[in-house]
Motif scaffolding. Sequence first.
Motif, PDB file in Angstrom:
ATOM      1  N   TYR A 111      10.681   1.420  -9.914  1.00 22.48           N
ATOM      2  CA  TYR A 111      10.150   2.640 -10.518  1.00 22.48           C
ATOM      3  C   TYR A 111       8.921   3.159  -9.773  1.00 22.48           C
ATOM      4  CZ  TYR A 111      13.270   1.514 -14.352  1.00 22.48           C
ATOM      5  OH  TYR A 111      14.377   1.231 -15.097  1.00 22.48           O
ATOM      6  N   GLY A 112       8.624   2.522  -8.637  1.00 28.16           N
ATOM      7  CA  GLY A 112       7.554   2.998  -7.793  1.00 28.16           C
ATOM      8  C   GLY A 112       6.225   2.316  -8.054  1.00 28.16           C
ATOM      9  N   ASP A 113       5.312   2.472  -7.119  1.00 29.21           N
ATOM     10  CA  ASP A 113       3.962   1.945  -7.233  1.00 29.21           C
ATOM     11  C   ASP A 113       3.017   2.959  -6.603  1.00 29.21           C
ATOM     12  OD1 ASP A 113       1.780   0.339  -7.696  1.00 29.21           O
ATOM     13  OD2 ASP A 113       2.275  -1.182  -6.200  1.00 29.21           O
ATOM     14  N   VAL A 114       1.751   2.853  -6.924  1.00 23.40           N
ATOM     15  CA  VAL A 114       0.712   3.669  -6.312  1.00 23.40           C
ATOM     16  C   VAL A 114      -0.293   2.724  -5.684  1.00 23.40           C
ATOM     17  CG1 VAL A 114      -1.159   5.314  -6.708  1.00 23.40           C
ATOM     18  CG2 VAL A 114       1.004   5.572  -7.924  1.00 23.40           C
ATOM     19  N   ARG A 115      -0.561   2.918  -4.400  1.00 22.49           N
ATOM     20  CA  ARG A 115      -1.506   2.065  -3.677  1.00 22.49           C
ATOM     21  C   ARG A 115      -2.754   2.879  -3.334  1.00 22.49           C
ATOM     22  NH1 ARG A 115       1.833  -2.157  -1.502  1.00 22.49           N
ATOM     23  NH2 ARG A 115       3.168  -2.695  -3.288  1.00 22.49           N
ATOM     24  N   LEU A 116      -3.902   2.265  -3.510  1.00 23.92           N
ATOM     25  CA  LEU A 116      -5.171   2.916  -3.192  1.00 23.92           C
ATOM     26  C   LEU A 116      -5.972   2.015  -2.279  1.00 23.92           C
ATOM     27  CD1 LEU A 116      -7.077   5.372  -3.888  1.00 23.92           C
ATOM     28  CD2 LEU A 116      -8.158   3.834  -5.548  1.00 23.92           C
ATOM     29  N   ALA A 117      -6.508   2.587  -1.186  1.00 21.86           N
ATOM     30  CA  ALA A 117      -7.408   1.862  -0.293  1.00 21.86           C
ATOM     31  C   ALA A 117      -8.838   2.312  -0.571  1.00 21.86           C
ATOM     32  CB  ALA A 117      -7.049   2.139   1.169  1.00 21.86           C
ATOM     33  N   VAL A 118      -9.748   1.342  -0.734  1.00 16.17           N
ATOM     34  CA  VAL A 118     -11.156   1.660  -0.970  1.00 16.17           C
ATOM     35  C   VAL A 118     -12.011   0.909   0.045  1.00 16.17           C
ATOM     36  CG1 VAL A 118     -10.877   2.190  -3.416  1.00 16.17           C
ATOM     37  CG2 VAL A 118     -11.348  -0.159  -2.736  1.00 16.17           C
ATOM     38  N   GLY A 119     -12.986   1.612   0.620  1.00 17.33           N
ATOM     39  CA  GLY A 119     -13.890   1.010   1.598  1.00 17.33           C
ATOM     40  C   GLY A 119     -15.258   0.789   0.994  1.00 17.33           C
ATOM     41  N   GLY A 120     -15.884  -0.352   1.333  1.00 14.59           N
ATOM     42  CA  GLY A 120     -17.150  -0.714   0.719  1.00 14.59           C
ATOM     43  C   GLY A 120     -18.299  -0.801   1.694  1.00 14.59           C
ATOM     44  N   SER A 126     -10.291  -2.759   0.581  1.00 11.84           N
ATOM     45  CA  SER A 126      -9.410  -3.411  -0.402  1.00 11.84           C
ATOM     46  C   SER A 126      -8.215  -2.511  -0.672  1.00 11.84           C
ATOM     47  CB  SER A 126     -10.170  -3.676  -1.704  1.00 11.84           C
ATOM     48  OG  SER A 126     -11.287  -4.529  -1.481  1.00 11.84           O
ATOM     49  N   ILE A 127      -7.024  -3.108  -0.678  1.00 14.51           N
ATOM     50  CA  ILE A 127      -5.789  -2.392  -0.985  1.00 14.51           C
ATOM     51  C   ILE A 127      -5.399  -2.747  -2.414  1.00 14.51           C
ATOM     52  CG2 ILE A 127      -3.425  -1.899  -0.297  1.00 14.51           C
ATOM     53  CD1 ILE A 127      -5.536  -1.211   1.823  1.00 14.51           C
ATOM     54  N   LEU A 128      -5.384  -1.739  -3.287  1.00 12.57           N
ATOM     55  CA  LEU A 128      -5.139  -1.962  -4.707  1.00 12.57           C
ATOM     56  C   LEU A 128      -3.740  -1.478  -5.086  1.00 12.57           C
ATOM     57  CD1 LEU A 128      -8.507  -0.428  -6.002  1.00 12.57           C
ATOM     58  CD2 LEU A 128      -8.116  -2.742  -5.137  1.00 12.57           C
ATOM     59  N   SER A 129      -3.082  -2.218  -5.983  1.00  7.80           N
ATOM     60  CA  SER A 129      -1.789  -1.825  -6.538  1.00  7.80           C
ATOM     61  C   SER A 129      -1.985  -1.423  -7.985  1.00  7.80           C
ATOM     62  CB  SER A 129      -0.781  -2.974  -6.447  1.00  7.80           C
ATOM     63  OG  SER A 129       0.366  -2.704  -7.247  1.00  7.80           O
ATOM     64  N   LEU A 130      -1.609  -0.188  -8.319  1.00 12.62           N
ATOM     65  CA  LEU A 130      -1.744   0.276  -9.698  1.00 12.62           C
ATOM     66  C   LEU A 130      -0.755  -0.423 -10.612  1.00 12.62           C
ATOM     67  CD1 LEU A 130      -3.090   2.238 -11.668  1.00 12.62           C
ATOM     68  CD2 LEU A 130      -1.397   3.954 -11.008  1.00 12.62           C
ATOM     69  N   VAL A 131       0.478  -0.621 -10.162  1.00  7.95           N
ATOM     70  CA  VAL A 131       1.504  -1.257 -10.997  1.00  7.95           C
ATOM     71  C   VAL A 131       1.189  -2.725 -11.242  1.00  7.95           C
ATOM     72  CG1 VAL A 131       3.930  -1.989 -11.052  1.00  7.95           C
ATOM     73  CG2 VAL A 131       3.336   0.350 -10.385  1.00  7.95           C
ATOM     74  N   VAL A 135      -5.691  -6.659  -6.493  1.00  7.23           N
ATOM     75  CA  VAL A 135      -5.973  -6.409  -5.077  1.00  7.23           C
ATOM     76  C   VAL A 135      -4.898  -7.105  -4.251  1.00  7.23           C
ATOM     77  CG1 VAL A 135      -7.618  -6.710  -3.201  1.00  7.23           C
ATOM     78  CG2 VAL A 135      -8.450  -6.265  -5.516  1.00  7.23           C
ATOM     79  N   LEU A 136      -4.169  -6.335  -3.449  1.00  9.96           N
ATOM     80  CA  LEU A 136      -3.094  -6.908  -2.641  1.00  9.96           C
ATOM     81  C   LEU A 136      -3.631  -7.547  -1.365  1.00  9.96           C
ATOM     82  CD1 LEU A 136      -0.415  -4.069  -2.901  1.00  9.96           C
ATOM     83  CD2 LEU A 136      -0.567  -6.171  -4.255  1.00  9.96           C
ATOM     84  N   HIS A 137      -4.552  -6.842  -0.703  1.00 11.84           N
ATOM     85  CA  HIS A 137      -5.114  -7.351   0.548  1.00 11.84           C
ATOM     86  C   HIS A 137      -6.579  -6.924   0.652  1.00 11.84           C
ATOM     87  CE1 HIS A 137      -1.295  -8.666   2.214  1.00 11.84           C
ATOM     88  NE2 HIS A 137      -0.769  -7.497   1.904  1.00 11.84           N
ATOM     89  N   ILE A 138      -7.345  -7.732   1.334  1.00 16.19           N
ATOM     90  CA  ILE A 138      -8.721  -7.380   1.695  1.00 16.19           C
ATOM     91  C   ILE A 138      -8.795  -7.401   3.214  1.00 16.19           C
ATOM     92  CG2 ILE A 138     -11.151  -7.973   1.537  1.00 16.19           C
ATOM     93  CD1 ILE A 138     -10.517  -9.382  -1.102  1.00 16.19           C
ATOM     94  N   LEU A 139      -9.071  -6.240   3.798  1.00 17.57           N
ATOM     95  CA  LEU A 139      -9.099  -6.090   5.243  1.00 17.57           C
ATOM     96  C   LEU A 139     -10.545  -6.204   5.701  1.00 17.57           C
ATOM     97  CD1 LEU A 139      -6.714  -2.987   5.380  1.00 17.57           C
ATOM     98  CD2 LEU A 139      -6.100  -5.424   5.307  1.00 17.57           C
ATOM     99  N   LYS A 140     -10.833  -7.234   6.477  1.00 17.98           N
ATOM    100  CA  LYS A 140     -12.218  -7.496   6.886  1.00 17.98           C
ATOM    101  C   LYS A 140     -12.316  -7.564   8.409  1.00 17.98           C
ATOM    102  CE  LYS A 140     -12.649 -11.152   4.203  1.00 17.98           C
ATOM    103  NZ  LYS A 140     -13.257 -12.304   3.491  1.00 17.98           N
ATOM    104  N   LYS A 141     -13.027  -6.596   8.965  1.00 20.02           N
ATOM    105  CA  LYS A 141     -13.296  -6.551  10.394  1.00 20.02           C
ATOM    106  C   LYS A 141     -14.596  -5.817  10.679  1.00 20.02           C
ATOM    107  CE  LYS A 141     -12.118  -7.158  14.761  1.00 20.02           C
ATOM    108  NZ  LYS A 141     -12.026  -8.510  15.386  1.00 20.02           N
ATOM    109  N   HIS A 142     -14.925  -4.849   9.841  1.00 20.61           N
ATOM    110  CA  HIS A 142     -16.112  -4.026  10.052  1.00 20.61           C
ATOM    111  C   HIS A 142     -17.389  -4.833   9.863  1.00 20.61           C
ATOM    112  CE1 HIS A 142     -14.186  -0.090  10.428  1.00 20.61           C
ATOM    113  NE2 HIS A 142     -13.353  -0.463   9.472  1.00 20.61           N
ATOM    114  N   GLN A 143     -18.357  -4.573  10.732  1.00 24.96           N
ATOM    115  CA  GLN A 143     -19.673  -5.196  10.622  1.00 24.96           C
ATOM    116  C   GLN A 143     -20.674  -4.285   9.919  1.00 24.96           C
ATOM    117  OE1 GLN A 143     -19.961  -8.432  11.688  1.00 24.96           O
ATOM    118  NE2 GLN A 143     -17.751  -8.163  12.025  1.00 24.96           N
ATOM    119  N   LYS A 144     -20.266  -3.045   9.668  1.00 27.89           N
ATOM    120  CA  LYS A 144     -21.104  -2.056   8.996  1.00 27.89           C
ATOM    121  C   LYS A 144     -20.327  -1.470   7.815  1.00 27.89           C
ATOM    122  CE  LYS A 144     -24.664  -2.085  11.855  1.00 27.89           C
ATOM    123  NZ  LYS A 144     -26.048  -2.400  11.436  1.00 27.89           N
ATOM    124  N   PRO A 145     -21.000  -0.723   6.930  1.00 28.72           N
ATOM    125  CA  PRO A 145     -20.292  -0.097   5.803  1.00 28.72           C
ATOM    126  C   PRO A 145     -19.129   0.767   6.265  1.00 28.72           C
ATOM    127  CG  PRO A 145     -22.658   0.038   5.467  1.00 28.72           C
ATOM    128  CD  PRO A 145     -22.468  -0.501   6.853  1.00 28.72           C
TER     129      PRO A 145
END
Length: 382
Positions: A111-120, A126-131, A135-145
Motif C-alpha cells: 500500500y506504499g510508504d513515505v520516506r523522509l531524509a533529514v539532515g542534522g 537519517s532516513i525515516l519510514s512513515l509506515v 529510522v531505516l538508515h543513518i548516513l554518516k560521513k559529514h564532518q560539518k552540519p
Amino acid sequence: DHETTDGCESVVTMGLVDGDAHWKRMRLRTVVKESHGRPVAQMAYAKGACSNLVAVVGGDQANIYDDQHFERHLDVVAQYVHVKTKHVQGGELMCCCFVGCTEKDAKKHPYGDVRLAVGGEDGSVSILSLVEGRVLHILKKHQKPVVAVAADENVPGQILSLGEDGMIYHWNAEEGTLLHTVVGKDATAVAVEPGARNGIRALITGHKTGQIKRWTLSVSKDTPQRKRARVADDLSMHAHSRTLDCLAFLPGNRLASKSTDGKVVVWDYETMEQVCAWQVRVPGKESNFSHFGPTEDGSYIATGTGDGHVHVHCCSTGRNMATLSPVKVNGPVTCSIVSADCNHVLASLGAGFIFRFEYGVPAAEGSVGVVAEAIDKHPTME
C-alpha cells in the motif's frame, strides 16, 4: 515597503485558469506553534498520491502533517525527535526532503510508504519510514552540519546531502551506502538534475559567489572514496551576486534559483537563458536566508522576506500574484511552500510558528482580528 521587479513580459500562463481571482481569495486561517520553540529550518510537500503530507523540521524535531483532510487543522501524522543515542549525537535538524521508494519497498509495503531524509547539525542524515515508524538508515560521513538534502522522485532510493563545508555525498538511501563524493568547496545549495532513471547522473550546486555549477557523476566501479564528480561547468551567467540559498528543478525543463538578496530567476535549463526573474527588496534588510517553495507543477513559487511577508509569483511571467502577511509574530520568514492544488500557502517565522493561508475562506473566519485573538489566547505565543 517592498519593491518588486518583474524580469519578463507576459507569456503563456501555467497553473490556474484564473490565477488573479484565486490568489485574491487567500486568507490566513490556521496558526500552528511547534513545541520545540525554535525557528523552522525547512518545510516540504510530498508529491503525487501523498501530496497531502507536509514535512516540517525545526529544533530537534521532524513533524509530518496531513494538510488536507482535517479542514482548518494541520494534523500530526508522525514525529521524529533527533535525540542523542549511541548512533547519533543528536541536536538540531537543518533540512529535509522526501525520497522516492524503490520496487523493493513496494513489494514490502503493497500500500506504499513515505520516506523522509533529514539532515542534522551533528553531520548525520537519517532516513525515516512513515509506515514502519522508525529510522531505516543513518548516513554518516559529514564532518560539518548538513545544510541541504535533495532527491528526485523519478530516481527512487537515492539522495544528495550537502555539508556546511561544501562536501556533497551521493547516497543509496535504500541500502545506506555511499556512491559518490563531490568537493563543492563553497556550495550552499544543491539539486538533482532530472531525467535519469537508473540513478543520479548529474547535480546542480549554488555557491556563496552566486555561481550555479553542474557536476556529472562517474558510473565507474571505483570505491565510493574514488568516485568523484567531473569538473563543474559554471551556468550562472552572473545573474546572482549574493549567496544562493535555493535551487529547484521545475517541470518543463526549467531551473529556479534564489539568492539571499531575494532575487529569483527561472531558467530554461537547456539553453540557460532566463525565462523570467523578480526580486523583492525590503529596506534595511538586504540579506535573508529563506527557503522558497515551488508548486508541484512548477506554476508558482512562494518566497519569504526578512520583514515577515510571503510573496507568490508566477513562474512563467514573473508576476507577483499575492502578498500574504502573518500577524502578531515578527521576524524573517525562514521558509514558505505552496500546496499542489494552490489552495494552501504555508509560511514559518518566529519561534516555531507555521501560518497557513487558505483559498476561499469566508472573510469573517479569515480576518486578521480573529486569528490575532486566537494567538493572544495561547500562553506560549509571542
